[in-house]
Design an enzyme around this catalytic site. Sequence first.
Site, PDB file in Angstrom:
ATOM      1  N   ASP A 140      10.998  -3.789   2.873  1.00 31.98           N
ATOM      2  CA  ASP A 140      10.889  -2.481   2.236  1.00 31.98           C
ATOM      3  C   ASP A 140       9.672  -2.405   1.320  1.00 31.98           C
ATOM      4  O   ASP A 140       9.221  -3.417   0.761  1.00 31.98           O
ATOM      5  CB  ASP A 140      12.141  -2.188   1.401  1.00 31.98           C
ATOM      6  N   ARG A 141       9.197  -1.192   1.133  1.00 32.99           N
ATOM      7  CA  ARG A 141       8.056  -0.945   0.256  1.00 32.99           C
ATOM      8  C   ARG A 141       8.300  -1.495  -1.149  1.00 32.99           C
ATOM      9  O   ARG A 141       7.415  -2.089  -1.766  1.00 32.99           O
ATOM     10  CB  ARG A 141       7.789   0.561   0.190  1.00 32.99           C
TER      11      ARG A 141
END
Length: 324
Positions: A140-141
Amino acid sequence: MAVEHVTVTEDEADIRLDRWFRRRYPNLTQGAIQKACRTGQIRVDGKRAQTSTRLLPGQEVRIPPLPDVSRPAPPPPPDPLTRKRLESMILYQDDSVIVLNKPSGLATQGGPGIHEHIDMMLEALRPEGGDKPRLVHRIDRDTSGILLIARTPGVAAKLAAAFREREVEKTYWAIVTGRPNPAEGIVDQPLAKVGAGGGAVVVPADRKDEEAVSAKSAYEVVDAAARKFSWLKLSPLTGRTHQLRVHCESLGTPIVGDPRYGGEKAHPEGFADRLHLHARELDIPHPQGGRLKVAAPLPPHMKETFSKLGFVAGSTPEPTRTPK
């Protein structure tokens, strides 16, 4: 274009014939490849071949004059600043792989509202006349830590197969609010995606729900600050979007700083309001044999929280590669 004869390389072992063509000629349609195979214009070692034929190193592929086979424009020269930034993230590299320590806040791939991401930046590491390095998996970012990159398409295919066959061991560290009970176990909670695009969320789902997918995560409390905060070691046993974040929330102990899950409980006062989830270790079968194990040091905001809560992470071990 005249007839060419090209030898299959070691890196191209076991790739389908049609995919082999599309790597070299992105503008060539699947229909054109199928027609050329059907009429015998494309041959492997002088014999007719189907588009699904798996190639072996050393085989010779006959490439006839084909429509729309113009090669793509050469990539722009590497951006030195981007290359320097990527090189600062490298934890390990060899002829097959690169392992990065991705900072929190930097996306792995593009999407709505994302103007900078690792996949785009990898162009700066393309060797002259070679392939752009390829992402093997995603995180995930907002998650920091280990990201695996393959130097060639063949290596990417081998590593992708290792992920599919669950030969890869992934370990994450997280700081959560509260303390799970019991202190270790496996969360077996199916998940379903609700919404689309950047606003989509993942929610626990009933096993009978047609949209539900199986999701399992192992967890263990490494240390705790009374019952207010815990340091968890997490291992995703399946690979679903936001799996660890939703499973921690389902335990009643959301990850500190999670912008999407856990509500107000995930944002205690006095702590950095950034996701406290870190891809700590990756243990993979190395494409050239043996296994590779790499660990990533904590990002600054998690180091600060560890210090505040009295958690001792210790030193980060050096990468190790066991022999074949």
